[in-house]
Scaffold this active site. Structure first.
Site, PDB file in Angstrom:
ATOM      1  N   VAL A  61     -14.331  45.085  -1.325  1.00 44.46           N
ATOM      2  CA  VAL A  61     -14.889  44.534  -0.083  1.00 44.46           C
ATOM      3  C   VAL A  61     -15.670  45.500   0.431  1.00 44.46           C
ATOM      4  O   VAL A  61     -16.662  44.971   1.534  1.00 44.46           O
ATOM      5  CB  VAL A  61     -13.964  43.720   0.500  1.00 44.46           C
ATOM      6  CG1 VAL A  61     -13.251  42.642   0.046  1.00 44.46           C
ATOM      7  CG2 VAL A  61     -12.816  44.829   1.082  1.00 44.46           C
ATOM      8  N   TYR A 102      -4.165  51.179  11.497  1.00 49.94           N
ATOM      9  CA  TYR A 102      -3.872  49.497  11.246  1.00 49.94           C
ATOM     10  C   TYR A 102      -3.853  48.607  12.399  1.00 49.94           C
ATOM     11  O   TYR A 102      -4.579  47.600  12.200  1.00 49.94           O
ATOM     12  CB  TYR A 102      -2.708  49.306  10.532  1.00 49.94           C
ATOM     13  CG  TYR A 102      -2.347  48.052   9.817  1.00 49.94           C
ATOM     14  CD1 TYR A 102      -2.864  47.458   8.696  1.00 49.94           C
ATOM     15  CD2 TYR A 102      -1.411  47.164  10.462  1.00 49.94           C
ATOM     16  CE1 TYR A 102      -2.562  46.509   7.969  1.00 49.94           C
ATOM     17  CE2 TYR A 102      -0.995  45.763   9.854  1.00 49.94           C
ATOM     18  CZ  TYR A 102      -1.773  45.547   8.802  1.00 49.94           C
ATOM     19  OH  TYR A 102      -1.329  44.307   7.938  1.00 49.94           O
ATOM     20  N   ALA A 120      -5.932  49.067  15.082  1.00 50.93           N
ATOM     21  CA  ALA A 120      -7.174  49.090  15.631  1.00 50.93           C
ATOM     22  C   ALA A 120      -8.087  48.263  14.625  1.00 50.93           C
ATOM     23  O   ALA A 120      -8.831  47.132  14.969  1.00 50.93           O
ATOM     24  CB  ALA A 120      -7.548  50.429  15.294  1.00 50.93           C
ATOM     25  N   ILE A 156       7.042  39.737   6.625  1.00 51.90           N
ATOM     26  CA  ILE A 156       6.912  38.783   5.650  1.00 51.90           C
ATOM     27  C   ILE A 156       7.533  39.190   4.229  1.00 51.90           C
ATOM     28  O   ILE A 156       7.031  40.344   4.027  1.00 51.90           O
ATOM     29  CB  ILE A 156       5.217  38.247   5.418  1.00 51.90           C
ATOM     30  CG1 ILE A 156       4.692  37.711   6.811  1.00 51.90           C
ATOM     31  CG2 ILE A 156       5.228  37.301   4.145  1.00 51.90           C
ATOM     32  CD1 ILE A 156       5.434  36.677   7.248  1.00 51.90           C
TER      33      ILE A 156
END
Length: 250
Positions: A65, A156, A158, A191
């Site tokens: 990405v 993370y 930020a 999770i």
């Protein structure tokens, strides 16, 4: 064929970070909900080999990405094959945890590049395809760490907070000219994924004890939230952050 229950019927979807964990479950859920095509993207698609063959409407795409050139190629491919994108799910993300005094510049850069710049580049690349019909849904996976912070996760936090800020801007920007392009975030809590399964059981018990509903969430809990926000059922919802955390952050 009765399609009234298929929220993704005939929709073209793109999911990043899709080979395993949340991304896998999100991709499967969109496919089961009737998507015409789900482009499941990941920098390493090898983990998907065990399950992706079960879904004829999912296409595996090996993709970084952070690589703008690769994103341009994907955009052209989807344009040629489908002519549009209806749903984009920005899920790809990494962690490089360290206390503030010990976090290296490399650890900062790696997380911000994938988690924030990657979301920006992916959304920018897919936007022309979403604009084809002037209607669509962008769902980005943030975190309760992005809304409320966490020790040892400056980078993370930020990146995930930045996703929320970008999303709110997109919700305002992408409706110009009467377009119906919605942008929302989901902020998961703890999770039960491959990442948490590697955590010692005693630590998991302490994590669960902090959650009012008394247990870690499952990937399907997040996928159901994505499905709702991506679907026309959420047609009047944009610029929002949906926390799916069992009450962890109230």
């Amino acid at each position: 064929m009765n399609t009234s229950h298929l929220d993704m019927y005939e929709k073209i979807c793109v999911v990043t970070g899709a080979a395993r964990g949340l991304g896998r479950t999100i991709s499967e859920t969109l496919a089961k909900a009737g998507a015409k095509r789900v482009y499941a993207c990941d920098i390493n698609m090898a983990p998907a080999e065990s399950w992706i063959g079960d879904y004829p409407n999912i296409t595996a795409i090996t993709l970084d990405v952070c690589n703008a050139s690769a994103l341009a190629i994907l955009s052209q491919r989807i344009l040629d094959e489908q002519g549009r994108v209806d749903v984009l799910v920005n899920n790809a993300g990494i962690t490089r945890d360290a206390l503030l005094g010990k976090m290296s510049e490399t650890e900062w850069d790696q997380v911000l590049d994938v988690n924030l710049k990657g979301v920006f580049l992916m959304t920018q690349a897919m936007l022309p395809l979403i604009k084809v019909h002037g209607k669509g849904s962008i769902v980005s996976i943030s975190s309760v760490v992005g809304t409320d912070g966490n020790i040892g996760q400056t980078n993370y936090a930020a990146s995930k907070g930045g996703i929320i800020a970008m999303t709110k801007g997109w919700a305002k920007e992408l409706v110009h000219g009467g377009a119906q392009i919605r942008a929302n975030c989901i902020a998961p809590g703890f999770i039960n994924t491959e990442m948490t399964q590697a955590v010692p059981e005693k630590v998991l018990e302490k994590m669960a004890a902090r959650i009012p509903l008394g247990a870690l969430g499952e990937p399907q809990d997040i996928a159901e939230g994505v499905l709702f926000l991506a679907s026309d059922r959420a047609r009047y919802i944009t610029g929002q952050v949906l926390k799916i955390d069992g009450g962890l952050v109230l």
